[in-house]
Enzyme design. Structure first.
Site, PDB file in Angstrom:
ATOM      1  N   HIS A   1      -9.992   2.650  -0.097  1.00  0.00           N
ATOM      2  CA  HIS A   1     -10.075   2.190   1.290  1.00  0.00           C
ATOM      3  C   HIS A   1     -10.905   0.914   1.289  1.00  0.00           C
ATOM      4  CE1 HIS A   1      -9.638   3.684   5.642  1.00  0.00           C
ATOM      5  NE2 HIS A   1      -8.464   3.748   5.071  1.00  0.00           N
TER       6      HIS A   1
ATOM      7  N   HIS B   1       0.816  -1.208   0.000  1.00  0.00           N
ATOM      8  CA  HIS B   1       0.000   0.000   0.000  1.00  0.00           C
ATOM      9  C   HIS B   1       0.852   1.263   0.000  1.00  0.00           C
ATOM     10  CE1 HIS B   1      -3.583   2.447   0.984  1.00  0.00           C
ATOM     11  NE2 HIS B   1      -2.747   3.148   1.721  1.00  0.00           N
TER      12      HIS B   1
END
Length: 750
Positions: A105, A54
């Site tokens: 998200h 990420h």
């Protein structure tokens, strides 16, 4: 017992839980090589979160470079800040700059739908704030599994409530987005969030810590145990047992939009008073990210006193403090002479602000905790020099079979009027009103267009009326069939949607959602999609200003449809000349179809919804035609020749007719030629339905003809009929169409 640097040097053989934190054997070995010793617990925490997929983009970097390779000097000249910053920034004229970005998200929103989605909004808003801009609006591209599945009924209401709850409390209008259903997203919904903000050009701020002696100030919410592991598999108990056993809080962050609202206003006053030399929001990886990135982008080192960080949990270890992703926090670099004034502004807004360190000479990030050195690292090795993988790439073995399985053999229906209603009621085409009515679309008074319009539009300058339009788009089925063309088609549709509002497209952001990078077939999809998007932007002459990569989106071994969401920003010099999506009530206005219709049904909503079929090739993207179409629409807007416009995408002309009539609450009479099924339901790209006043019809079609843009007269506005009438088929009362279009999501989700 705090694991200090001295202790790490003295105990080289001590075992550490690096695998549990997501680090590979060779990555851990490299950390020891960098440090010439084993890392401390705190250092291991920093490297593990910052070297996660990420944060480090370790599997995508080699491909993302292609964006830079295809960006021309002319395209770069449009950007004030680009890839690598918190968000992209473009000059939109009259001294105004606009910043925008979309991020994912996804996984937190599956674990805890409300907070996952809410903090996704909060995080992207702070990215925009960190550039020095006032956040003005948000958008939410969302994707879910089967609409009738129990898990979809669990996650969708919570995600929608989270997006609305956080954005509404911030006072930010939600001006658009997407809601898409497909079985591949079962167990892995996609929650992408976009924010756009505006500032004067001279107010741009960047994330760097320069100037020896400048102070590092953490301000905003206190730091807690929530969010630890939000971007990695960090498990806090592994590091320090001295705090005793305690129940771990979820890895999903917990948001407080009211704290963020005050943080926004406080930050904007700090910017206005010139009290900030560098700024970084705290999102993924928390202080680990903020301190290492600020130091790495500066011209020196940094010393941070971790015991000064305001906490909301007792006995937090240094590793936990560094890795916490508690929301509503910012980190600023401030000149010593401005510290008192900085703290005074924070006190005025009742925002906690603490001096936690200073910029130092040299090239080390040193972090102490109660006078013990717990971190001593070269910051670039944490923030920017993590591992880079050139993963194996292989075209899927069944790709040829997939493309050969065309929809040509699917039975085509006889009752086209009934099919129009069936398609209008399909979950992917039905009205999103059930979702958008939970969002405030008009707060702040700057919203000009919002969903169900093709693109959202906001006013950024009250005096001149200058504004920007935005759209996000992606059809994952198209990308599955052909990732290169699918990414181009996502770009083309977002570009077309912005053009249909009367705005000129100028820049792109993206959120690339894919399965596991360890799967060679997924990496082939990713590589092809990046190339398609980059080549498409080069052809259109608009730059990619930044974006986000989200990997590991899959359930078991089944990856989601490759979903490269593309956001396009457009500029309009006066929002009063925007083009609405719904047709108006002026009788006799001409309906023109711009562009060419071909028999293109690969990946179509008809094949998907009616037959459960996916195969063949997607429609062909013609970006030169898209650019011409955009120029025609902008000229039509500027010269008052177009009174309504609606792009054709999923569902084809039939869906565009249904929506433009229902949004405008006006009937129409339509006359088509040739194969009516293809005319109504083909998803050929590069097409827009426009309404043109009778007084402007000749001038408009002459312009199209002169510029060689295909056009065809397909109907007239008929407000007296209260129906959509299609010559040769019959009519559909608007009341029936509205019941079909607006009834689906409430029936599914209550």
């Amino acid at each position: 017992m705090i694991d200090t640097v001295k202790n790490a040097e003295a105990t080289p053989e001590q075992e550490q839980p690096y695998k549990e934190l997501g680090l590979k054997d060779d990555e851990y070995a490299r950390i020891k090589e960098i440090l010439q010793r084993r890392p401390t617990d705190a250092e291991l925490a920093m490297y593990s979160v910052m070297w996660s997929e990420h944060c480090s983009y370790k599997s995508s970097k080699v491909h993302l470079k292609y964006f830079g390779d295809t960006t021309t000097d002319e395209m770069r000249s449009k950007m004030l800040a680009g890839i690598g910053e918190n968000a992209g920034v473009v000059d939109v004229g009259d001294g105004w700059a606009v910043t925008f970005k979309v991020e994912s998200h996804n996984h937190p929103s599956y674990v805890e739908p409300y907070q996952g989605a809410a903090t996704g909004v909060g995080g992207i808003v702070r990215d925009i704030l960190a550039m020095g801009a006032r956040p003005l609006a948000v958008m939410d591209p969302l994707r879910f599994g089967r609409p009738d599945a129990e898990d979809t009924k669990r996650v969708l209401p919570g995600i929608v409530a989270g997006v609305g709850g956080y954005g509404n409390c911030l006072g930010l209008p939600n001006i658009g987005g997407e809601v898409v259903f497909d079985e591949s997203y079962q167990g892995n919904p996609l929650v992408n969030a976009l924010c756009v903000g505006a500032m004067r050009v001279e107010d741009l701020h960047l994330a760097h810590a320069s100037g020896t002696g400048n102070k590092v100030i953490l301000y905003g919410a206190r730091t807690g145990l929530d969010g630890i592991g939000g971007v990695s598999v960090l498990a806090s108990e592994t590091f320090d047992d001295s705090a005793g056993k305690r129940k771990k809080l979820p890895s999903v962050q917990v948001g407080d939009p009211f704290t963020e609202k005050v943080l926004i206003e406080c930050s904007l006053e700090l910017f206005e008073k010139g009290l900030v030399a560098g700024i970084q929001d705290l999102g993924g990886a928390g202080l680990s990210c903020a301190t290492s990135e600020l130091a790495s982008a500066g011209d020196g080192g940094m010393h941070v006193y971790l015991d000064r960080v305001p906490l909301r949990a007792k006995n937090m270890s240094p590793a936990e403090i560094l890795s916490s992703e508690s929301q509503e926090r910012m980190c600023a670099v401030v000149e010593p002479a401005n510290v008192e004034a900085f703290l005074a502004v924070c006190a005025k807004w009742d925002v906690i602000a603490t001096e936690i360190g200073e910029v130092t000479e040299g090239d080390r990030l040193v972090i102490t905790y109660h006078d013990e050195v717990v971190v001593d690292v070269p910051p670039r090795t944490v923030a920017h020099e993590g591992p880079v993988y050139d993963r194996p790439i292989q075209r899927p073995a069944d790709q040829d079979e997939l493309q050969a399985n065309t929809p040509d053999s699917l039975p085509r229906p006889e009752n086209l009027l009934e099919l129009i209603k069936i398609m209008a009621a399909s979950p992917n085409l039905a009205s999103r009103k059930w979702v958008t009515q939970q969002y405030d679309r008009y707060v702040r008074g700057g919203t000009v267009l919002a969903q169900p319009s093709d693109g959202g539009m906001i006013r950024i300058d009250e005096e001149t009326g200058r504004g920007v339009a935005l759209s996000t788009d992606c059809n994952g089925r198209y990308t599955k069939l052909d990732p290169y063309e699918g990414a181009k088609l996502a770009l083309a549709e977002a570009y077309r949607n912005v053009s249909a509002t009367g705005a000129t497209p100028v820049a792109v952001t993206n959120c690339l959602n894919f399965g596991s990078p360890e799967d060679p077939a997924v990496m082939w999809q990713f590589e092809q999609a990046v190339k398609g998007l980059a080549d498409g932007c080069a052809e259109l002459g608009i730059p990619v200003t930044g974006g986000n990569v989200s990997f590991y989106n899959q359930t078991g071994s089944t990856a989601i449809l490759p979903t490269p969401v593309v956001g396009v920003l457009g500029v309009i010099d006066d929002v009063r000349r925007r083009i609405p999506t719904g047709i108006g009530a002026e009788a006799g206005e001409t309906l023109l179809l711009l562009g060419e219709t071909r028999d293109e049904f690969g990946g179509s909503e008809w094949a998907h919804h009616v037959h459960g079929h996916l195969g063949g090739l997607p429609p062909k993207a013609d970006l030169k035609r898209e650019k011409l179409l955009s120029e025609i629409l902008v000229a039509g807007s500027r010269d008052g020749m177009v009174s309504a416009a609606h792009d054709l995408s999923e569902g084809g002309l039939a869906q565009a007719l249904v929506e433009t009539c229902l949004i405008g609450e006006v009937g129409a009479r339509v006359f088509l030629e040739g194969d009516l099924f293809t005319a109504l339901f083909s998803e050929s790209a590069g097409r827009v339905l426009v309404a043109v006043p009778r007084t402007e019809e000749q001038r408009f079609v002459d312009m199209c003809t002169a510029r060689r843009l295909p056009w065809r007269k397909v109907g007239v506005v008929d407000p007296e009929s209260n129906a959509l009438e299609i010559q040769g088929l019959g009519e559909l009362p608007l009341d029936e169409l509205r019941e079909a279009w607006e009834g689906t999501l409430p029936a599914l989700f209550g």
